[in-house]
Design a protein around this motif. Sequence first.
Motif, PDB file in Angstrom:
ATOM      1  N   GLU A 155     -34.705   2.040  11.289  1.00  0.00           N
ATOM      2  CA  GLU A 155     -34.059   1.175  10.301  1.00  0.00           C
ATOM      3  C   GLU A 155     -32.550   1.086  10.503  1.00  0.00           C
ATOM      4  OE1 GLU A 155     -35.917  -0.632   8.262  1.00  0.00           O
ATOM      5  OE2 GLU A 155     -37.597   0.295   9.307  1.00  0.00           O
ATOM      6  N   ASN A 156     -32.084   1.501  11.679  1.00  0.00           N
ATOM      7  CA  ASN A 156     -30.641   1.529  11.923  1.00  0.00           C
ATOM      8  C   ASN A 156     -30.138   0.268  12.625  1.00  0.00           C
ATOM      9  OD1 ASN A 156     -30.133   4.221  10.880  1.00  0.00           O
ATOM     10  ND2 ASN A 156     -31.272   4.967  12.650  1.00  0.00           N
ATOM     11  N   ILE A 157     -30.747  -0.860  12.320  1.00  0.00           N
ATOM     12  CA  ILE A 157     -30.389  -2.108  12.980  1.00  0.00           C
ATOM     13  C   ILE A 157     -28.938  -2.492  12.711  1.00  0.00           C
ATOM     14  CG2 ILE A 157     -30.795  -4.592  12.969  1.00  0.00           C
ATOM     15  CD1 ILE A 157     -32.792  -3.192  14.592  1.00  0.00           C
ATOM     16  N   THR A 158     -28.489  -2.341  11.471  1.00  0.00           N
ATOM     17  CA  THR A 158     -27.118  -2.714  11.126  1.00  0.00           C
ATOM     18  C   THR A 158     -26.113  -1.873  11.902  1.00  0.00           C
ATOM     19  OG1 THR A 158     -27.814  -3.352   8.899  1.00  0.00           O
ATOM     20  CG2 THR A 158     -25.467  -2.997   9.251  1.00  0.00           C
ATOM     21  N   GLU A 159     -26.401  -0.584  12.040  1.00  0.00           N
ATOM     22  CA  GLU A 159     -25.520   0.281  12.823  1.00  0.00           C
ATOM     23  C   GLU A 159     -25.557  -0.114  14.297  1.00  0.00           C
ATOM     24  OE1 GLU A 159     -23.401   2.970  11.858  1.00  0.00           O
ATOM     25  OE2 GLU A 159     -23.699   1.851  10.009  1.00  0.00           O
ATOM     26  N   PHE A 160     -26.739  -0.462  14.781  1.00  0.00           N
ATOM     27  CA  PHE A 160     -26.873  -0.862  16.183  1.00  0.00           C
ATOM     28  C   PHE A 160     -26.006  -2.084  16.493  1.00  0.00           C
ATOM     29  CE2 PHE A 160     -29.002  -3.678  19.250  1.00  0.00           C
ATOM     30  CZ  PHE A 160     -28.915  -2.885  20.379  1.00  0.00           C
ATOM     31  N   GLU A 161     -25.887  -2.986  15.548  1.00  0.00           N
ATOM     32  CA  GLU A 161     -25.067  -4.182  15.768  1.00  0.00           C
ATOM     33  C   GLU A 161     -23.627  -3.813  16.108  1.00  0.00           C
ATOM     34  OE1 GLU A 161     -24.174  -8.510  13.669  1.00  0.00           O
ATOM     35  OE2 GLU A 161     -24.959  -6.859  12.454  1.00  0.00           O
ATOM     36  N   LYS A 162     -23.143  -2.698  15.588  1.00  0.00           N
ATOM     37  CA  LYS A 162     -21.770  -2.277  15.856  1.00  0.00           C
ATOM     38  C   LYS A 162     -21.580  -1.874  17.316  1.00  0.00           C
ATOM     39  CE  LYS A 162     -21.124  -0.782  11.076  1.00  0.00           C
ATOM     40  NZ  LYS A 162     -20.895   0.359  10.152  1.00  0.00           N
ATOM     41  N   ILE A 163     -22.669  -1.446  17.976  1.00  0.00           N
ATOM     42  CA  ILE A 163     -22.587  -1.184  19.415  1.00  0.00           C
ATOM     43  C   ILE A 163     -22.292  -2.490  20.148  1.00  0.00           C
ATOM     44  CG2 ILE A 163     -23.917  -0.545  21.466  1.00  0.00           C
ATOM     45  CD1 ILE A 163     -25.318   1.569  19.861  1.00  0.00           C
ATOM     46  N   LEU A 164     -22.992  -3.552  19.771  1.00  0.00           N
ATOM     47  CA  LEU A 164     -22.784  -4.849  20.411  1.00  0.00           C
ATOM     48  C   LEU A 164     -21.360  -5.357  20.187  1.00  0.00           C
ATOM     49  CD1 LEU A 164     -26.135  -6.570  19.357  1.00  0.00           C
ATOM     50  CD2 LEU A 164     -25.636  -5.406  21.515  1.00  0.00           C
ATOM     51  N   ILE A 165     -20.826  -5.083  19.023  1.00  0.00           N
ATOM     52  CA  ILE A 165     -19.483  -5.563  18.680  1.00  0.00           C
ATOM     53  C   ILE A 165     -18.401  -4.739  19.373  1.00  0.00           C
ATOM     54  CG2 ILE A 165     -17.841  -5.832  16.774  1.00  0.00           C
ATOM     55  CD1 ILE A 165     -20.289  -6.409  14.971  1.00  0.00           C
ATOM     56  N   ASN A 166     -18.580  -3.432  19.418  1.00  0.00           N
ATOM     57  CA  ASN A 166     -17.529  -2.543  19.934  1.00  0.00           C
ATOM     58  C   ASN A 166     -17.607  -2.309  21.436  1.00  0.00           C
ATOM     59  OD1 ASN A 166     -16.815  -2.370  17.289  1.00  0.00           O
ATOM     60  ND2 ASN A 166     -17.208  -0.190  17.050  1.00  0.00           N
ATOM     61  N   CYS A 167     -18.795  -2.439  22.013  1.00  0.00           N
ATOM     62  CA  CYS A 167     -18.968  -2.163  23.449  1.00  0.00           C
ATOM     63  C   CYS A 167     -18.999  -3.496  24.198  1.00  0.00           C
ATOM     64  CB  CYS A 167     -20.241  -1.360  23.686  1.00  0.00           C
ATOM     65  SG  CYS A 167     -20.290   0.212  22.783  1.00  0.00           S
ATOM     66  N   GLN A 168     -17.842  -4.050  24.447  1.00  0.00           N
ATOM     67  CA  GLN A 168     -17.727  -5.407  24.966  1.00  0.00           C
ATOM     68  C   GLN A 168     -18.018  -5.532  26.459  1.00  0.00           C
ATOM     69  OE1 GLN A 168     -16.885  -8.580  23.311  1.00  0.00           O
ATOM     70  NE2 GLN A 168     -17.832  -7.258  21.781  1.00  0.00           N
ATOM     71  N   TYR A 169     -18.266  -4.412  27.144  1.00  0.00           N
ATOM     72  CA  TYR A 169     -18.611  -4.467  28.566  1.00  0.00           C
ATOM     73  C   TYR A 169     -20.116  -4.297  28.799  1.00  0.00           C
ATOM     74  CZ  TYR A 169     -13.593  -3.918  29.263  1.00  0.00           C
ATOM     75  OH  TYR A 169     -12.231  -4.098  29.230  1.00  0.00           O
ATOM     76  N   LEU A 170     -20.871  -4.135  27.730  1.00  0.00           N
ATOM     77  CA  LEU A 170     -22.314  -3.921  27.844  1.00  0.00           C
ATOM     78  C   LEU A 170     -22.968  -5.112  28.539  1.00  0.00           C
ATOM     79  CD1 LEU A 170     -24.547  -1.896  26.930  1.00  0.00           C
ATOM     80  CD2 LEU A 170     -24.860  -3.342  24.916  1.00  0.00           C
ATOM     81  N   ASP A 171     -23.723  -4.836  29.626  1.00  0.00           N
ATOM     82  CA  ASP A 171     -24.386  -5.945  30.316  1.00  0.00           C
ATOM     83  C   ASP A 171     -25.885  -5.738  30.504  1.00  0.00           C
ATOM     84  OD1 ASP A 171     -24.680  -4.219  32.461  1.00  0.00           O
ATOM     85  OD2 ASP A 171     -23.321  -5.290  33.787  1.00  0.00           O
ATOM     86  N   GLU A 172     -26.393  -4.543  30.176  1.00  0.00           N
ATOM     87  CA  GLU A 172     -27.839  -4.328  30.281  1.00  0.00           C
ATOM     88  C   GLU A 172     -28.313  -3.440  29.140  1.00  0.00           C
ATOM     89  OE1 GLU A 172     -31.240  -2.581  33.357  1.00  0.00           O
ATOM     90  OE2 GLU A 172     -29.281  -3.201  34.133  1.00  0.00           O
ATOM     91  N   LEU A 173     -29.384  -3.890  28.488  1.00  0.00           N
ATOM     92  CA  LEU A 173     -29.935  -3.177  27.338  1.00  0.00           C
ATOM     93  C   LEU A 173     -31.425  -2.951  27.546  1.00  0.00           C
ATOM     94  CD1 LEU A 173     -29.457  -2.103  24.427  1.00  0.00           C
ATOM     95  CD2 LEU A 173     -30.039  -4.399  23.615  1.00  0.00           C
ATOM     96  N   PHE A 174     -31.830  -1.704  27.428  1.00  0.00           N
ATOM     97  CA  PHE A 174     -33.235  -1.304  27.570  1.00  0.00           C
ATOM     98  C   PHE A 174     -33.638  -0.706  26.232  1.00  0.00           C
ATOM     99  CE2 PHE A 174     -36.281   1.040  30.690  1.00  0.00           C
ATOM    100  CZ  PHE A 174     -37.322   0.899  29.795  1.00  0.00           C
ATOM    101  N   ILE A 175     -34.577  -1.359  25.563  1.00  0.00           N
ATOM    102  CA  ILE A 175     -34.891  -0.919  24.212  1.00  0.00           C
ATOM    103  C   ILE A 175     -36.371  -1.105  23.910  1.00  0.00           C
ATOM    104  CG2 ILE A 175     -34.458  -3.135  23.058  1.00  0.00           C
ATOM    105  CD1 ILE A 175     -32.878  -1.485  20.964  1.00  0.00           C
ATOM    106  N   SER A 176     -36.909  -0.169  23.139  1.00  0.00           N
ATOM    107  CA  SER A 176     -38.285  -0.277  22.669  1.00  0.00           C
ATOM    108  C   SER A 176     -38.262  -0.695  21.208  1.00  0.00           C
ATOM    109  CB  SER A 176     -39.011   1.063  22.809  1.00  0.00           C
ATOM    110  OG  SER A 176     -40.307   0.985  22.248  1.00  0.00           O
ATOM    111  N   VAL A 177     -39.098  -1.662  20.864  1.00  0.00           N
ATOM    112  CA  VAL A 177     -39.085  -2.182  19.495  1.00  0.00           C
ATOM    113  C   VAL A 177     -40.350  -1.805  18.733  1.00  0.00           C
ATOM    114  CG1 VAL A 177     -37.587  -4.103  20.083  1.00  0.00           C
ATOM    115  CG2 VAL A 177     -40.051  -4.401  20.258  1.00  0.00           C
ATOM    116  N   ASP A 178     -41.082  -0.802  19.220  1.00  0.00           N
ATOM    117  CA  ASP A 178     -42.368  -0.489  18.596  1.00  0.00           C
ATOM    118  C   ASP A 178     -42.231   0.141  17.221  1.00  0.00           C
ATOM    119  OD1 ASP A 178     -41.339   1.849  19.600  1.00  0.00           O
ATOM    120  OD2 ASP A 178     -43.272   2.668  20.200  1.00  0.00           O
ATOM    121  N   ASN A 179     -41.054   0.656  16.885  1.00  0.00           N
ATOM    122  CA  ASN A 179     -40.882   1.240  15.556  1.00  0.00           C
ATOM    123  C   ASN A 179     -40.051   0.342  14.643  1.00  0.00           C
ATOM    124  OD1 ASN A 179     -38.538   1.664  17.017  1.00  0.00           O
ATOM    125  ND2 ASN A 179     -38.023   3.547  15.944  1.00  0.00           N
TER     126      ASN A 179
END
Length: 215
Positions: free
Chosen positions: A108-132
């Motif tokens: 349920e930490n989706i809102t917190e996860f969004e801050k990674i996208l905002i603050n980590c501006q060099y991120l170019d690859e994301l590997f994530i499981s959405v089963d939960n």
Amino acid sequence: MRYFKMTRQPITNILSSFINLKELELDCGRYCSWNCLENLCLPFLQILKAKTIPGEKLASLIENTGGYLNEISIEFSLPEEINNKKIIQAIYKKCPKLKYLKSIFLGENITEFEKILINCQYLDELFISVDNLFEPDKLFEILTKSSPTSLYKFRIWNLSKPESLKLFFDNWKGRHPMSFLEFDFKNGRDFTSDLLDLIKKYKGERVIANYSFRR
């Protein structure tokens, strides 16, 4: 020393002597306390790979790095909401140079996860499981709204609502064509010819550059 790998919890504080360590790999194979990671300072660490390490200890380790982490891979951490939230917070506060992130547990930490996208501006690859995730649509909404322009490579596992992809693709139009380096469905029966046709359609529209399915 630039690289160090541990496959068991140490009985000494050996890690504290590797002040200039660049890459650390922790692969225990079973759950241990890993108290040695608390207050461990590795200011020059750039790559962190961890399997079966308690989330609270990982968060502490990330918090005590010097802002040089560009690759983080976390697997099989205990799916505890509080500790997962601490990991996410540590990443967006301490990893401005992050380029690659693999993280299995969002919960349920989706809102917190969004801050990674905002603050980590060099991120170019994301590997994530959405089963939960109860509603993966929310994740896709955040990805299209807040992803840095550098992010377009995705590995998505355990997708349970393939119909949510159409909205994701529609909202991605106008951005760098996305690359699905690995795509996996929780239920293999969800992979249908209609879905493949949908993906091919968006590939033709240059929303998707390439894709690969994990069977």
